[in-house]
Motif scaffolding. Structure first.
Motif, PDB file in Angstrom:
ATOM      1  N   TYR A   1      81.504  -4.757   7.226  1.00 16.86           N
ATOM      2  CA  TYR A   1      80.364  -5.646   6.986  1.00 16.86           C
ATOM      3  C   TYR A   1      80.032  -5.674   5.502  1.00 16.86           C
ATOM      4  O   TYR A   1      79.886  -4.631   4.867  1.00 16.86           O
ATOM      5  N   LYS A   2      79.922  -6.886   4.956  1.00 15.84           N
ATOM      6  CA  LYS A   2      79.545  -7.065   3.560  1.00 15.84           C
ATOM      7  C   LYS A   2      78.127  -7.624   3.525  1.00 15.84           C
ATOM      8  O   LYS A   2      77.917  -8.825   3.738  1.00 15.84           O
ATOM      9  N   GLY A   3      77.171  -6.757   3.318  1.00 15.67           N
ATOM     10  CA  GLY A   3      75.786  -7.204   3.309  1.00 15.67           C
ATOM     11  C   GLY A   3      74.834  -6.056   3.094  1.00 15.67           C
ATOM     12  O   GLY A   3      75.251  -4.905   2.897  1.00 15.67           O
ATOM     13  N   SER A   4      73.534  -6.364   3.158  1.00 12.33           N
ATOM     14  CA  SER A   4      72.509  -5.366   2.894  1.00 12.33           C
ATOM     15  C   SER A   4      71.861  -4.810   4.156  1.00 12.33           C
ATOM     16  O   SER A   4      71.066  -3.881   4.084  1.00 12.33           O
ATOM     17  N   GLY A   5      72.177  -5.390   5.316  1.00 11.35           N
ATOM     18  CA  GLY A   5      71.588  -4.908   6.555  1.00 11.35           C
ATOM     19  C   GLY A   5      72.160  -3.556   6.961  1.00 11.35           C
ATOM     20  O   GLY A   5      73.215  -3.133   6.492  1.00 11.35           O
TER      21      GLY A   5
ATOM     22  N   SER B   1      78.115 -16.124  -1.223  1.00 12.93           N
ATOM     23  CA  SER B   1      76.956 -16.871  -0.741  1.00 12.93           C
ATOM     24  C   SER B   1      77.300 -18.294  -0.313  1.00 12.93           C
ATOM     25  O   SER B   1      76.427 -19.008   0.204  1.00 12.93           O
ATOM     26  N   ASN B   2      78.537 -18.736  -0.496  1.00 12.75           N
ATOM     27  CA  ASN B   2      78.970 -20.025   0.029  1.00 12.75           C
ATOM     28  C   ASN B   2      79.146 -20.000   1.534  1.00 12.75           C
ATOM     29  O   ASN B   2      79.137 -21.057   2.172  1.00 12.75           O
ATOM     30  N   VAL B   3      79.355 -18.812   2.092  1.00 12.41           N
ATOM     31  CA  VAL B   3      79.704 -18.746   3.508  1.00 12.41           C
ATOM     32  C   VAL B   3      79.158 -17.498   4.190  1.00 12.41           C
ATOM     33  O   VAL B   3      78.615 -17.560   5.282  1.00 12.41           O
ATOM     34  N   ASP B   4      79.298 -16.353   3.557  1.00  8.66           N
ATOM     35  CA  ASP B   4      78.968 -15.084   4.192  1.00  8.66           C
ATOM     36  C   ASP B   4      78.224 -14.224   3.192  1.00  8.66           C
ATOM     37  O   ASP B   4      78.804 -13.655   2.282  1.00  8.66           O
ATOM     38  N   TRP B   5      76.917 -14.150   3.381  1.00  5.67           N
ATOM     39  CA  TRP B   5      76.059 -13.382   2.479  1.00  5.67           C
ATOM     40  C   TRP B   5      75.366 -12.249   3.231  1.00  5.67           C
ATOM     41  O   TRP B   5      74.318 -11.784   2.832  1.00  5.67           O
ATOM     42  N   GLY B   6      75.973 -11.845   4.351  1.00  7.73           N
ATOM     43  CA  GLY B   6      75.409 -10.779   5.167  1.00  7.73           C
ATOM     44  C   GLY B   6      74.347 -11.240   6.140  1.00  7.73           C
ATOM     45  O   GLY B   6      73.664 -10.420   6.754  1.00  7.73           O
ATOM     46  N   GLN B   7      74.221 -12.570   6.348  1.00  6.68           N
ATOM     47  CA  GLN B   7      73.078 -13.121   7.089  1.00  6.68           C
ATOM     48  C   GLN B   7      73.207 -13.041   8.606  1.00  6.68           C
ATOM     49  O   GLN B   7      72.224 -13.291   9.316  1.00  6.68           O
ATOM     50  N   ASP B   8      74.385 -12.691   9.126  1.00  6.31           N
ATOM     51  CA  ASP B   8      74.600 -12.809  10.570  1.00  6.31           C
ATOM     52  C   ASP B   8      74.750 -11.469  11.280  1.00  6.31           C
ATOM     53  O   ASP B   8      75.332 -11.410  12.369  1.00  6.31           O
ATOM     54  N   LEU B   9      74.217 -10.400  10.723  1.00  3.79           N
ATOM     55  CA  LEU B   9      74.331  -9.094  11.379  1.00  3.79           C
ATOM     56  C   LEU B   9      73.597  -9.094  12.720  1.00  3.79           C
ATOM     57  O   LEU B   9      74.081  -8.527  13.709  1.00  3.79           O
ATOM     58  N   GLY B  10      72.435  -9.706  12.802  1.00  7.93           N
ATOM     59  CA  GLY B  10      71.698  -9.780  14.055  1.00  7.93           C
ATOM     60  C   GLY B  10      72.437 -10.584  15.102  1.00  7.93           C
ATOM     61  O   GLY B  10      72.480 -10.210  16.285  1.00  7.93           O
ATOM     62  N   ARG B  11      73.019 -11.708  14.696  1.00  9.79           N
ATOM     63  CA  ARG B  11      73.795 -12.517  15.638  1.00  9.79           C
ATOM     64  C   ARG B  11      75.033 -11.753  16.116  1.00  9.79           C
ATOM     65  O   ARG B  11      75.427 -11.871  17.285  1.00  9.79           O
ATOM     66  N   LEU B  12      75.646 -10.988  15.222  1.00  7.40           N
ATOM     67  CA  LEU B  12      76.793 -10.172  15.623  1.00  7.40           C
ATOM     68  C   LEU B  12      76.379  -9.154  16.680  1.00  7.40           C
ATOM     69  O   LEU B  12      77.107  -8.936  17.667  1.00  7.40           O
TER      70      LEU B  12
ATOM     71  N   THR C   1      66.048 -21.065  10.500  1.00  2.00           N
ATOM     72  CA  THR C   1      67.018 -20.247   9.778  1.00  2.00           C
ATOM     73  C   THR C   1      66.393 -18.932   9.343  1.00  2.00           C
ATOM     74  O   THR C   1      67.006 -17.863   9.472  1.00  2.00           O
ATOM     75  N   ALA C   2      65.163 -18.987   8.840  1.00  2.00           N
ATOM     76  CA  ALA C   2      64.489 -17.773   8.382  1.00  2.00           C
ATOM     77  C   ALA C   2      64.246 -16.795   9.524  1.00  2.00           C
ATOM     78  O   ALA C   2      64.318 -15.578   9.339  1.00  2.00           O
ATOM     79  N   VAL C   3      63.959 -17.318  10.713  1.00  2.00           N
ATOM     80  CA  VAL C   3      63.710 -16.455  11.865  1.00  2.00           C
ATOM     81  C   VAL C   3      64.991 -15.786  12.343  1.00  2.00           C
ATOM     82  O   VAL C   3      64.992 -14.610  12.732  1.00  2.00           O
ATOM     83  N   GLN C   4      66.102 -16.508  12.316  1.00  4.20           N
ATOM     84  CA  GLN C   4      67.330 -16.030  12.939  1.00  4.20           C
ATOM     85  C   GLN C   4      68.197 -15.167  12.033  1.00  4.20           C
ATOM     86  O   GLN C   4      68.989 -14.364  12.531  1.00  4.20           O
ATOM     87  N   GLN C   5      68.093 -15.321  10.727  1.00  4.70           N
ATOM     88  CA  GLN C   5      69.014 -14.633   9.828  1.00  4.70           C
ATOM     89  C   GLN C   5      68.502 -13.257   9.412  1.00  4.70           C
ATOM     90  O   GLN C   5      67.328 -13.084   9.100  1.00  4.70           O
ATOM     91  N   THR C   6      69.422 -12.299   9.388  1.00  5.11           N
ATOM     92  CA  THR C   6      69.124 -10.977   8.853  1.00  5.11           C
ATOM     93  C   THR C   6      69.177 -11.033   7.329  1.00  5.11           C
ATOM     94  O   THR C   6      69.628 -12.030   6.753  1.00  5.11           O
ATOM     95  N   PRO C   7      68.713  -9.997   6.629  1.00  3.38           N
ATOM     96  CA  PRO C   7      68.629 -10.068   5.161  1.00  3.38           C
ATOM     97  C   PRO C   7      69.979 -10.347   4.506  1.00  3.38           C
ATOM     98  O   PRO C   7      70.999  -9.748   4.864  1.00  3.38           O
ATOM     99  N   THR C   8      69.982 -11.282   3.571  1.00  6.00           N
ATOM    100  CA  THR C   8      71.182 -11.509   2.764  1.00  6.00           C
ATOM    101  C   THR C   8      71.278 -10.409   1.697  1.00  6.00           C
ATOM    102  O   THR C   8      70.385  -9.566   1.567  1.00  6.00           O
ATOM    103  N   ILE C   9      72.336 -10.432   0.933  1.00  7.46           N
ATOM    104  CA  ILE C   9      72.617  -9.319   0.020  1.00  7.46           C
ATOM    105  C   ILE C   9      71.508  -9.129  -1.014  1.00  7.46           C
ATOM    106  O   ILE C   9      71.089  -8.003  -1.302  1.00  7.46           O
ATOM    107  N   ASP C  10      70.981 -10.221  -1.571  1.00 10.61           N
ATOM    108  CA  ASP C  10      70.007 -10.103  -2.659  1.00 10.61           C
ATOM    109  C   ASP C  10      68.574  -9.907  -2.180  1.00 10.61           C
ATOM    110  O   ASP C  10      67.735  -9.358  -2.902  1.00 10.61           O
ATOM    111  N   GLU C  11      68.256 -10.377  -0.989  1.00 12.61           N
ATOM    112  CA  GLU C  11      66.854 -10.425  -0.562  1.00 12.61           C
ATOM    113  C   GLU C  11      66.146  -9.075  -0.527  1.00 12.61           C
ATOM    114  O   GLU C  11      64.993  -8.978  -0.983  1.00 12.61           O
ATOM    115  N   PRO C  12      66.741  -8.001   0.018  1.00 13.98           N
ATOM    116  CA  PRO C  12      65.991  -6.736   0.069  1.00 13.98           C
ATOM    117  C   PRO C  12      65.516  -6.260  -1.300  1.00 13.98           C
ATOM    118  O   PRO C  12      64.428  -5.682  -1.417  1.00 13.98           O
TER     119      PRO C  12
END
Length: 510
Positions: free
Chosen positions: A446-450, A418-429, A8-19
């Motif tokens: 897009y709702k996220g920090s990427g 953060s229950n479903v969409d926290w900006g984590q799938d920008l790379g997959r998109l 999961t850590a390898v595949q997901q782009t930054p979530t909203i809070d992480e940066p």
């Protein structure tokens, strides 16, 4: 669990809070000051800083923006590889999450033996919420794990009679939780009472001394975390907005024997709690908060077998005579923390109650201590059901929901953020657009920090264009779609849903 979290850590782009947390960690390492993200204490970001230090990113010493801009600048505008930096930042939290699993095992073994401890560990290791948030460079799992560790050490003080050994350790773990997130503060009176109970409330002097040891050690740990960041404790409240807090809350803040930066962080948290936030529950968008939000969200996002074992385990702790003394150490902290979280103004996700899968995993394992003929078959059948449900959602743990609510593909219909969409799938998109929709005009909400352009997504915002001119592929974050109104709502209604990415971004054709 390790494989799931690392994948999961390898595949997901930054979530909203992480940066923000990663930029703060880098600032700690290079500038040794409390400047960004003062609304949270430093320890969780010092954990992240261990990975950031190994990544050794380039930090722009001349950057002067706010914490949100600092995170985006560090990841995307300073010559760093965000994939590599985020993986290194997440790895220390992953290691800590795995270590907390050993605490779950040890706690349950102390209560009921090695076989129940294995069942408890299985519940913890397959928990979608723990996997999801334990694989991110955030603060929720570290704070919850430190609280669990403190409760276990207090129980050890009672069970072994070695208070002098375990009470200081319990205080240190409690201090680590307080130095990670201020949401741990409501647990302090509970843990003080447990310290007293651990040595016997009738022994007044020893009881007072026990509470004092836990409290002093916890306060010391908080001070030490600030000193590690900046030995001179330089803190200028003028560099950020610190609201004025009156009444009982203001008095509480002033009385706490903690660093000024911590107390100002509490004022900032109270200011955030006084704001009106947007919520979404079962298709209903609303302003403000709902007291029942977290219990309902937990029912949706917890495997059904886990819910059954949580309830049975809690009942076993109360009903079984030899387990009953441990009930205050397992159930009371979880109940108090949940009650406190339910009063919060931010209905953003079950991550605010990620302590429940930890504490109640211990309780769930204790079902095997009940004298009931079918307990082994029933318990391990439910554990297997949990494992299958968790494995089926791999590697999309953030949007997990159980089978009764349609699984992760349907979570966005009932919950958001953060229950479903926290900006984590920008790379997959980006991969999906390049592979399946190459050459088409792309529109993106897009709702996220990427930063979409970094991943090769060159798109326009359809909300800023005339409706008649929006043609082609339109990708919309499910958190944005959940509360869509005005132009975005009209665009979605007049489009055809053709695809989804990671159960968090929906692709429409117009």
């Amino acid at each position: 669990m390790a494989a799931a979290m690392v994948t999961t850590a390898v595949q997901q782009t930054p979530t909203i809070d992480e940066p923000v947390y990663v930029a703060t960690a880098a600032d700690y390492l290079h500038e040794h000051r409390i400047r960004y993200n003062a609304e949270h204490p430093p320890l969780g970001k010092l954990v992240v800083a261990a990975g950031v230090a190994l990544a050794d990113p380039h930090v722009d010493p001349h950057f002067s923006g706010d914490q949100t801009d600092a995170g985006r600048h560090l990841l995307y505008a300073s010559g760093n590889d965000p994939w590599r930096l985020m993986l290194w930042a997440r790895l220390p939290v992953i290691v800590l999450t795995l270590l907390f699993g050993l605490v779950v095992f040890a706690f349950a073994r102390d209560l009921a033996g090695p076989v129940p401890a294995l069942a408890a560990l299985a519940l913890y290791a397959f928990s979608p919420d723990v996997i999801a948030h334990g694989s991110l460079a955030t603060l929720d799992v570290p704070a919850a794990g430190f609280l669990l560790t403190s409760a276990w050490l207090l129980w050890r003080a009672r069970r072994t009679g070695r208070a002098r050994r375990y009470l200081p350790l319990a205080g240190a773990a409690l201090g680590a939780a307080l130095a990670t997130k201020m949401s741990a503060l409501p647990a302090v009176p509970v843990y003080m009472a447990l310290a007293v109970w651990s040595v016997g409330p009738r022994r007044v002097r020893r009881a007072v001394a026990a509470a004092a040891v836990v409290a002093v050690t916890a306060v010391t740990v908080v001070w030490l975390t600030y000193l590690v960041v900046d030995p001179r404790l330089r803190w200028d409240p003028r560099q950020t907005h610190v609201p004025v807090v009156h009444g009982l809350r203001g008095l509480l803040v002033r009385l706490l024997p903690l660093p000024e930066a911590y107390r100002d962080g509490m004022r900032m948290q109270f200011g955030l709690e006084n704001q009106t936030w947007a919520g979404f529950l079962f298709g209903h968008a609303y302003s403000g908060s709902r007291w029942y939000y977290l219990p309902v969200a937990l029912v949706v996002k917890t495997p059904l077998g886990m819910l059954a074992l949580w309830a049975a385990g809690a009942a076993a702790l109360v009903a079984v005579r030899r387990l009953r003394p441990a009930a205050p150490y397992v159930l009371v902290p979880a109940a108090v923390l949940l009650a406190s979280a339910m009063t919060g103004s931010r209905n953003f996700g079950t991550r605010y109650a990620v302590f429940l899968p930890m504490f109640l995993a211990v309780a769930g394992g204790c079902v095997l201590a009940v004298r009931w003929r079918w307990r082994r078959v029933a318990t391990w059948t439910l554990v297997a059901f949990v494992a299958v449900s968790s494995l089926r959602t791999f590697p999309y743990y953030l949007p997990y929901s159980n089978e009764a609510f349609g699984g992760p593909a349907k979570t966005h219909l009932r919950l958001h953020d953060s229950n479903v969409d926290w900006g984590q799938d920008l790379g997959r998109l980006a991969d999906r657009l390049h592979g399946r929709y190459a050459g088409e005009r792309v529109w993106l909400v897009y709702k996220g920090s990427g930063v979409p352009s970094f991943y090769g997504i060159h798109a326009s915002d359809p909300r800023h264009a005339p409706l008649r001119k929006v043609h082609g592929v339109m990708a919309v974050s499910d958190s944005a779609a959940a509360r869509a109104k005005g132009p975005l709502a009209r665009l979605i209604r007049s489009s055809h849903e053709v695809d989804e990415v990671g159960h968090s971004i929906t692709i429409y054709q117009r």
